[in-house]
Design a protein around this motif. Structure first.
Motif, mmCIF file in Angstrom:
data_model
loop_
_atom_site.group_PDB
_atom_site.id
_atom_site.type_symbol
_atom_site.label_atom_id
_atom_site.label_comp_id
_atom_site.label_asym_id
_atom_site.label_seq_id
_atom_site.Cartn_x
_atom_site.Cartn_y
_atom_site.Cartn_z
ATOM 1 N N ASP A 1 0.854 -1.188 0.000
ATOM 2 C CA ASP A 1 0.000 0.000 0.000
ATOM 3 C C ASP A 1 0.890 1.238 0.000
ATOM 4 O O ASP A 1 1.865 1.328 0.749
ATOM 5 C CB ASP A 1 -0.882 -0.010 1.247
ATOM 6 N N THR A 2 0.566 2.203 -0.846
ATOM 7 C CA THR A 2 1.359 3.419 -0.951
ATOM 8 C C THR A 2 0.529 4.630 -0.538
ATOM 9 O O THR A 2 -0.696 4.551 -0.410
ATOM 10 C CB THR A 2 1.851 3.614 -2.394
ATOM 11 N N GLU A 3 1.207 5.757 -0.363
ATOM 12 C CA GLU A 3 0.506 6.993 -0.030
ATOM 13 C C GLU A 3 -0.469 7.368 -1.136
ATOM 14 O O GLU A 3 -1.579 7.846 -0.871
ATOM 15 C CB GLU A 3 1.512 8.124 0.196
ATOM 16 N N VAL A 4 -0.051 7.181 -2.379
ATOM 17 C CA VAL A 4 -0.936 7.496 -3.512
ATOM 18 C C VAL A 4 -2.197 6.644 -3.455
ATOM 19 O O VAL A 4 -3.315 7.138 -3.656
ATOM 20 C CB VAL A 4 -0.199 7.283 -4.846
ATOM 21 N N MET A 5 -2.047 5.352 -3.180
ATOM 22 C CA MET A 5 -3.202 4.459 -3.097
ATOM 23 C C MET A 5 -4.112 4.846 -1.941
ATOM 24 O O MET A 5 -5.344 4.851 -2.073
ATOM 25 C CB MET A 5 -2.715 3.013 -2.949
ATOM 26 N N ARG A 6 -3.511 5.170 -0.790
ATOM 27 C CA ARG A 6 -4.322 5.537 0.367
ATOM 28 C C ARG A 6 -5.100 6.827 0.121
ATOM 29 O O ARG A 6 -6.287 6.924 0.445
ATOM 30 C CB ARG A 6 -3.434 5.667 1.609
ATOM 31 N N TRP A 7 -4.439 7.817 -0.464
ATOM 32 C CA TRP A 7 -5.132 9.070 -0.741
ATOM 33 C C TRP A 7 -6.237 8.859 -1.774
ATOM 34 O O TRP A 7 -7.293 9.499 -1.717
ATOM 35 C CB TRP A 7 -4.144 10.137 -1.212
ATOM 36 N N GLY A 8 -6.004 7.963 -2.718
ATOM 37 C CA GLY A 8 -7.042 7.648 -3.684
ATOM 38 C C GLY A 8 -8.285 7.089 -3.014
ATOM 39 O O GLY A 8 -9.419 7.457 -3.369
#
Length: 300
Positions: free
Chosen positions: A58-65
């Motif tokens: 899980d990445t920051e980009v995925m979490r923010w999405g």
């Protein structure tokens, strides 16, 4: 939804979510099968499906999405009172049980059923005029796959670009493209059953997967093919030469820019000067190359 049956509602990345997908393909995976995904390669997907490689972190980009999904979907609902916008779960095609879909929202009105996909993007590159179907190719394949699974005709795509630029697009089901997706997906699943590993390619996800497959280092020598050795040495030399050429060209562009911010040719952005960190001077960042994404049928 007579064309599909509801499998359930799962937390992305959970064990039940993974179990539901192990012998099936979802909309976000089809682009990887076709070699169109910027995040996953056919090689890395195959190894994840076989259980040989860990799931993507899980990445920051995925979490923010995920965090921004609800407000973007709410904006779409407010702009389209004609639709009932509701959450849904994972669905499997009755005709092809290995074809599954987890749309962000289902849409219904007195005359239409459709689906909604919610996206975020850092920039407008790869996104065409709002109201068209000019979306990044990997999102197009996802939308088409989910439409085909649910036997729906239209997918609305709501995207928030750079945190403030809200846009809407629409992708319509068509048999020429979904036939390509079905055939490629079935062939990929057959390679899993035959234990037929895909070839190594140049994708970053492939390199990352190969590294993860062999985490230990044994103090032994391994004889490799002379052709492989030569190809590796040539690639290293070419990479070094390319880096040198890039460094010189970047210096020349910076010199031509002076204190300017953006280098352009006939109105097209080529590169931009960005502030350095701390006391570092500005550096040069290339602008994305604009191109019209191909249709799935052409890319395949």
């Amino acid at each position: 939804m007579s064309a599909a049956k509801r499998v359930g509602t799962f937390e992305p990345g959970s064990s039940v979510w993974l179990a539901a997908r192990v012998s099936a393909l979802g909309g976000s995976e089809v682009a990887a099968v076709l070699g169109l995904s910027p995040w996953e390669s056919r090689f890395s997907l195959w190894h994840r499906k076989k259980g040989y490689a860990a799931q993507a972190e899980d990445t920051e980009v995925m979490r923010w999405g995920r965090w921004l999904e609800e407000p973007i979907a709410r904006a779409f609902a407010e702009l389209h009172p004609e639709y009932r916008v509701r959450r849904t779960g994972t669905w499997a095609s009755r005709a092809r049980p290995w074809q599954i879909a987890t749309p962000d929202r289902l849409l219904s009105s007195l005359t239409e059923r459709a689906l909604l996909e919610v996206k975020t993007a850092h920039s407008a590159d790869e996104w065409g005029e709002p109201g068209t179907d000019e979306v990044p190719i990997y999102y197009r394949t996802q939308a088409l796959w989910q439409l085909d699974t649910l036997r729906l005709s239209r997918a609305h795509i709501a995207v928030l670009i750079s945190g403030a630029d809200y846009r809407e697009y629409a992708v319509d089901w068509n048999i020429s493209e979904v036939s390509v997706l079905r055939e490629a997906a079935r062939e990929f699943l057959d390679t899993l059953e035959r234990d037929q590993r895909p070839d190594i390619d140049e994708h970053t996800a492939t390199y990352r997967t190969v590294r993860a497959l062999h985490p230990l280092i044994e103090d032994v020598e391994v004889e490799i093919a002379p052709t492989l050795a030569e190809r590796y040495r040539a690639a290293v030399a070419e990479h070094k030469a390319a880096e040198d050429m890039k460094r010189r060209a970047a210096a020349e562009v910076l010199d031509a820019l002076g204190s300017g911010r953006r280098a352009v040719v006939a109105g097209e952005s080529i590169a931009i000067r960005v502030p350095g960190t701390g006391d570092s001077p500005p550096s040069l960042r290339p602008s994305p190359i604009r191109s019209t994404p191909p249709k799935v049928s052409v890319a395949a």
